[in-house]
Design a protein around this motif. Structure first.
Motif, PDB file in Angstrom:
ATOM      1  N   TYR A  91      12.167   9.454 -11.074  1.00 21.81           N
ATOM      2  CA  TYR A  91      12.153   7.993 -11.194  1.00 21.81           C
ATOM      3  C   TYR A  91      12.996   7.345 -10.089  1.00 21.81           C
ATOM      4  O   TYR A  91      12.564   6.387  -9.433  1.00 21.81           O
ATOM      5  N   ASN A  92      14.193   7.855  -9.900  1.00 21.87           N
ATOM      6  CA  ASN A  92      15.075   7.279  -8.877  1.00 21.87           C
ATOM      7  C   ASN A  92      14.498   7.447  -7.474  1.00 21.87           C
ATOM      8  O   ASN A  92      14.685   6.580  -6.611  1.00 21.87           O
ATOM      9  N   LEU A  93      13.794   8.561  -7.243  1.00 21.81           N
ATOM     10  CA  LEU A  93      13.110   8.734  -5.962  1.00 21.81           C
ATOM     11  C   LEU A  93      12.022   7.677  -5.807  1.00 21.81           C
ATOM     12  O   LEU A  93      11.806   7.145  -4.708  1.00 21.81           O
ATOM     13  N   GLU A  99       8.980  -5.828 -11.573  1.00 24.74           N
ATOM     14  CA  GLU A  99       8.243  -6.886 -10.881  1.00 24.74           C
ATOM     15  C   GLU A  99       7.480  -6.348  -9.667  1.00 24.74           C
ATOM     16  O   GLU A  99       6.300  -6.659  -9.458  1.00 24.74           O
ATOM     17  N   LEU A 100       8.149  -5.509  -8.857  1.00 26.83           N
ATOM     18  CA  LEU A 100       7.500  -4.949  -7.677  1.00 26.83           C
ATOM     19  C   LEU A 100       6.415  -3.944  -8.056  1.00 26.83           C
ATOM     20  O   LEU A 100       5.403  -3.824  -7.371  1.00 26.83           O
ATOM     21  N   LYS A 101       6.624  -3.219  -9.161  1.00 24.15           N
ATOM     22  CA  LYS A 101       5.587  -2.308  -9.662  1.00 24.15           C
ATOM     23  C   LYS A 101       4.313  -3.072  -9.962  1.00 24.15           C
ATOM     24  O   LYS A 101       3.211  -2.678  -9.546  1.00 24.15           O
ATOM     25  N   ARG A 102       4.447  -4.162 -10.717  1.00 22.56           N
ATOM     26  CA  ARG A 102       3.265  -4.966 -11.075  1.00 22.56           C
ATOM     27  C   ARG A 102       2.588  -5.524  -9.826  1.00 22.56           C
ATOM     28  O   ARG A 102       1.352  -5.571  -9.740  1.00 22.56           O
ATOM     29  N   GLU A 103       3.388  -5.900  -8.853  1.00 23.82           N
ATOM     30  CA  GLU A 103       2.823  -6.455  -7.621  1.00 23.82           C
ATOM     31  C   GLU A 103       2.022  -5.400  -6.860  1.00 23.82           C
ATOM     32  O   GLU A 103       0.936  -5.678  -6.342  1.00 23.82           O
ATOM     33  N   THR A 113      -1.715   6.252  -0.358  1.00 23.22           N
ATOM     34  CA  THR A 113      -1.234   7.464  -1.026  1.00 23.22           C
ATOM     35  C   THR A 113       0.227   7.309  -1.433  1.00 23.22           C
ATOM     36  O   THR A 113       0.625   7.694  -2.540  1.00 23.22           O
ATOM     37  N   ALA A 114       1.029   6.745  -0.553  1.00 25.04           N
ATOM     38  CA  ALA A 114       2.452   6.554  -0.851  1.00 25.04           C
ATOM     39  C   ALA A 114       2.651   5.560  -1.990  1.00 25.04           C
ATOM     40  O   ALA A 114       3.529   5.742  -2.844  1.00 25.04           O
ATOM     41  N   VAL A 115       1.862   4.496  -2.015  1.00 21.91           N
ATOM     42  CA  VAL A 115       1.965   3.495  -3.085  1.00 21.91           C
ATOM     43  C   VAL A 115       1.597   4.123  -4.427  1.00 21.91           C
ATOM     44  O   VAL A 115       2.296   3.933  -5.442  1.00 21.91           O
ATOM     45  N   GLU A 116       0.502   4.874  -4.463  1.00 23.28           N
ATOM     46  CA  GLU A 116       0.075   5.515  -5.707  1.00 23.28           C
ATOM     47  C   GLU A 116       1.131   6.500  -6.210  1.00 23.28           C
ATOM     48  O   GLU A 116       1.415   6.567  -7.411  1.00 23.28           O
ATOM     49  N   LEU A 117       1.719   7.262  -5.298  1.00 20.26           N
ATOM     50  CA  LEU A 117       2.769   8.197  -5.678  1.00 20.26           C
ATOM     51  C   LEU A 117       3.973   7.457  -6.249  1.00 20.26           C
ATOM     52  O   LEU A 117       4.551   7.874  -7.266  1.00 20.26           O
ATOM     53  N   THR A 118       4.352   6.362  -5.616  1.00 19.52           N
ATOM     54  CA  THR A 118       5.498   5.576  -6.073  1.00 19.52           C
ATOM     55  C   THR A 118       5.285   5.082  -7.498  1.00 19.52           C
ATOM     56  O   THR A 118       6.174   5.185  -8.351  1.00 19.52           O
ATOM     57  N   LEU A 119       4.105   4.557  -7.767  1.00 20.96           N
ATOM     58  CA  LEU A 119       3.815   4.052  -9.109  1.00 20.96           C
ATOM     59  C   LEU A 119       3.851   5.171 -10.144  1.00 20.96           C
ATOM     60  O   LEU A 119       4.314   4.968 -11.272  1.00 20.96           O
TER      61      LEU A 119
END
Length: 743
Positions: free
Chosen positions: A632-634, A655-659, A690-696
């Protein structure tokens, strides 16, 4: 008949269009002659692992994405060739030139290899613009025929075993923009490069070049000459290098004064002249350029007081290292007499007749003999006095227990400890990826380094004790974590866990340099463990993202590479030992970047199954899912890297997750507006997606839905490959100034 005429006419027109170039011709395969050249290179390099996949029907223009092999084609010709092997470089092996002879080894190509023959083959690629042959065990003298690469713009043969002089003919490569011969065995003076007006990058570090300082063109941006044999003054023509951003000539034998103009070069942001023999005093009126934020002039023979722009009152964003000179008003300096004596020894002799030189040599020899004898005698007396005092003080050592705020930051006296020195030899030789060796420290060494753990040097406190900054006698900056263990443990138990600590060594972790253990005589007092880390002084990832001067360097290729480094460091903590190290304090402020932007995870958990007492008497708490907490912290760190926004609360994360979720489902343009504007035009859509999907996925509220660490690394690698494929097609160069998002 009319239909026939129509098709004839259409065919004719189509042929004309192809001839004039309106419709591009298919260039699906490199021409057969250059294919044969590539296969011959594979043979010359003795079939390295990186080229094992090359077969008879290989389509070189469409090779699978790889970080070790890149072939770029244009109009049937090879224009870029990169091959990165896995051979150890000279700085990390025992190979060297002994009495002028070179011996092959497992880290070099065989005795049958011929560097001359290899370049005879390579120079037939007449359209080659970029050539990189790295860590392949190549050895021999660099032949002058390299000048046949008249189209060459980038030439990188670093981390090989090439010896001898750089051929003077290299100066005829007028299109050369980047010349990287680092980490070889080259010697002699560097040829005149001032005619290479296109040259922007020069890296000749870790060789034996010298003694003359090289002449370089006025458009140079980066000069890296560290760890060579340069023994001359810094030339005055360098004041014309208005585009110079990085200058590193550390670990040489440069003499004479430090030119004040270096500090005021308008584009310079990094200056490293440590470990030379520079003398004299910088004028008080010396000014520094606004962009200058790192200066290292330590371990020279400088005297006087530093000018204000690099002194103690300098800009808080400017990192200045100046230890072990003879500077007044600065800590950790030699006495003024030391620099005066040493300066006499390094002044080059004046040009005289042979007879006068011999006479002068005898006089100087006599003078230095007297001085040397005096110093030796004085040193012997001081050593004897020190030994006597030390013997008288034995058994009276005092140990830091916990920070006493009421005592003005001074250390409180505690019962006399037993210093157990049986946890291993003084230096546990564990060279891992070029990291410093692990060692045990004495209490006196750490007290001296931290000024007796002065409160001024207290930089933080967490669940595992207090952290102090310090400076060893060698000039190395360190951090010392002080952990008081309440329970009494046997020497064997402590030894076992300290052995685990000594294994926490990875290129993406702040390196553990060693430890010191103090065990008290009274059983209820327990022990104090001091863990010593390297001190990375180039700032945190957060500082780089919030400071516009540094943020300009962090485009998407740099950020995704940094992300991978962080992930590999965390993966090492999770998997390198059993049980793994979980529940680390992963946050963007604890990710440090060295000078090459390599990320290093700091404040990670020290694997001690003991109760560690903090200054408020509380013990560290544990989580039910420490491994998933790290994931999670990563994800939060990735979120800041992607958006460029500083996150200080859980609400901002949500908020940034939803965005990001909304932008993924809407359109590429929506994603474009969510991603940090500073990275526009530098990323491929598939890479960023790919990076965005991994982050979520990392940020799922349910810990069980977060991916395992190996999946994180895999997806980051995929993102890097997608970026490299896109960049190798020329998009990065073409769109570096574009504000669009590219698929």
């Amino acid at each position: 008949m009319k239909n026939f005429n129509f098709w004839v006419c259409l065919s004719f027109c189509f042929s004309v269009l192809i001839l004039v170039g309106i419709i591009p011709r298919s260039e699906a395969q490199v021409n057969s002659a250059e294919s044969r050249i590539l296969f011959e290179l594979q043979k010359q390099l003795e079939y390295p692992e990186a080229l094992q996949s090359w077969q008879k029907w290989t389509d070189f223009c469409y090779l699978p994405s790889s970080s070790s092999v890149i072939v770029v084609c244009l109009n049937g010709h090879v224009t870029e060739l990169t091959v990165i092997g896995n051979k150890t470089s000279p700085s990390h092996s025992s190979n060297s030139l002994v009495k002028g002879k070179f011996a092959v080894s497992e880290q070099t190509l065989s005795e049958k290899f011929s560097l001359d023959s290899m370049f005879t083959v390579l120079t037939k690629l007449t359209n080659l613009k970029k050539l990189s042959l790295i860590s392949l065990g190549i050895w021999g003298n660099l032949p002058s025929k390299v000048t046949r690469f008249q189209s060459l713009e980038m030439f990188n043969i670093s981390s090989n075993f090439i010896y001898g002089e750089i051929p003077s003919e290299i100066s005829s490569l007028k299109n050369l923009k980047s010349l990287v011969f680092a980490d070889n065995l080259m010697n002699g003076n560097v040829p005149d490069l001032s005619t290479l007006q296109a040259l922007q990058e020069l890296d000749l570090s870790n060789n034996q070049l010298g003694p003359k300082f090289p002449s370089i063109g006025s458009n140079i941006v980066s000069i890296i000459l560290r760890n060579n044999s340069l023994r001359s003054q810094i030339p005055s023509h360098m004041k014309n290098l208005n585009q110079l951003q990085r200058f590193d000539a550390s670990s040489n034998n440069l003499v004479g004064p430090l030119p004040p103009f270096l500090l005021s070069l308008p584009s310079l942001w990094y200056l490293n002249l440590a470990e030379n023999q520079l003398t004299g005093e910088l004028p008080k009126s010396t000014s520094c350029a606004k962009r200058l934020w790192f200066v290292d002039i330590s371990r020279n023979l400088l005297v006087g007081k530093l000018p204000s722009c690099i002194g103690s009152e300098s800009n808080k964003y400017r990192k200045v290292l100046s230890v072990w000179n003879c500077l007044s008003g600065s800590k950790f300096q030699h006495p003024a007499s030391f620099c005066q004596t040493q300066a006499l020894a390094v002044i080059p002799p004046p040009k005289k007749t042979r007879e006068i030189q011999q006479d002068s040599g005898m006089k100087f020899g006599l003078i230095f003999g007297i001085i040397g004898g005096t110093i030796l005698f004085a040193g012997t007396v001081v050593s004897l006095i020190w030994l006597i005092c030390k013997r008288n003080r034995s058994g009276d050592a005092e140990i830091y227990s916990k920070y006493d705020k009421s005592g003005g930051g001074k250390l409180t006296n505690r019962p006399s400890p037993i210093v157990d020195s049986k946890y291993g030899p003084k230096s546990m030789r564990m060279p891992t990826l070029g990291l410093p060796s692990y060692q045990t420290f004495t209490l006196e060494e750490l007290q001296e380094a931290t000024n007796n753990f002065d409160s001024v040097n207290l930089v933080g406190e967490g669940s595992q004790g207090q952290i102090y900054r310090g400076l060893l006698q060698s000039g190395s900056a360190i951090l010392v974590r002080c952990m008081k263990v309440k329970e009494k443990h046997s020497t064997k138990t402590l030894n076992q866990h300290l052995e685990v600590i000594s294994q926490l060594r990875h290129q993406n972790l702040v390196c553990v340099l060693g430890h010191c253990v103090i065990t008290y005589k009274e059983r209820h007092q327990g022990s104090t463990i001091f863990v010593v880390f390297e001190h990375v002084t180039n700032g945190s990832l957060r500082e780089h993202l919030t400071d516009w001067r540094r943020k300009d360097r962090l485009k998407w290729p740099q950020r995704i590479t940094i992300s991978m480094g962080i992930a590999k460091g965390v993966q090492f903590l999770h998997t390198a030992m059993s049980p793994g190290v979980f529940g680390n304090e992963l946050k963007i402020g604890n990710i440090l970047l060295d000078e090459s932007l390599t990320p290093k995870v700091s404040n990670y958990k020290i694997p001690l199954p003991f109760k560690v007492e903090t200054s408020n008497g509380q013990n560290a708490t544990t989580s039910a899912n420490p491994d998933k907490d790290d994931i999670y912290n990563l994800g939060v760190i990735l979120l800041e890297l992607l958006t460029g926004r500083q996150i200080t609360s859980d609400n901002q994360v949500d908020e940034l997750k939803r965005e990001l979720e909304r932008s993924l489902t809407e359109s590429t343009s929506a994603l474009q507006h969510t991603i940090d504007l500073a990275m526009r035009g530098t990323y491929a859509y598939q890479s960023i997606k790919t990076a965005v999907e991994l982050t979520l996925n990392c940020l799922y509220n349910d810990p069980s839905r977060r991916p395992p660490m190996e999946d994180v690394v895999w997806h980051l690698q995929y993102s890097i490959q997608a970026q490299q494929t896109w960049a190798s097609s020329g998009n990065l160069a073409l769109n570096s100034g574009n504000l669009g998002l590219h698929k």
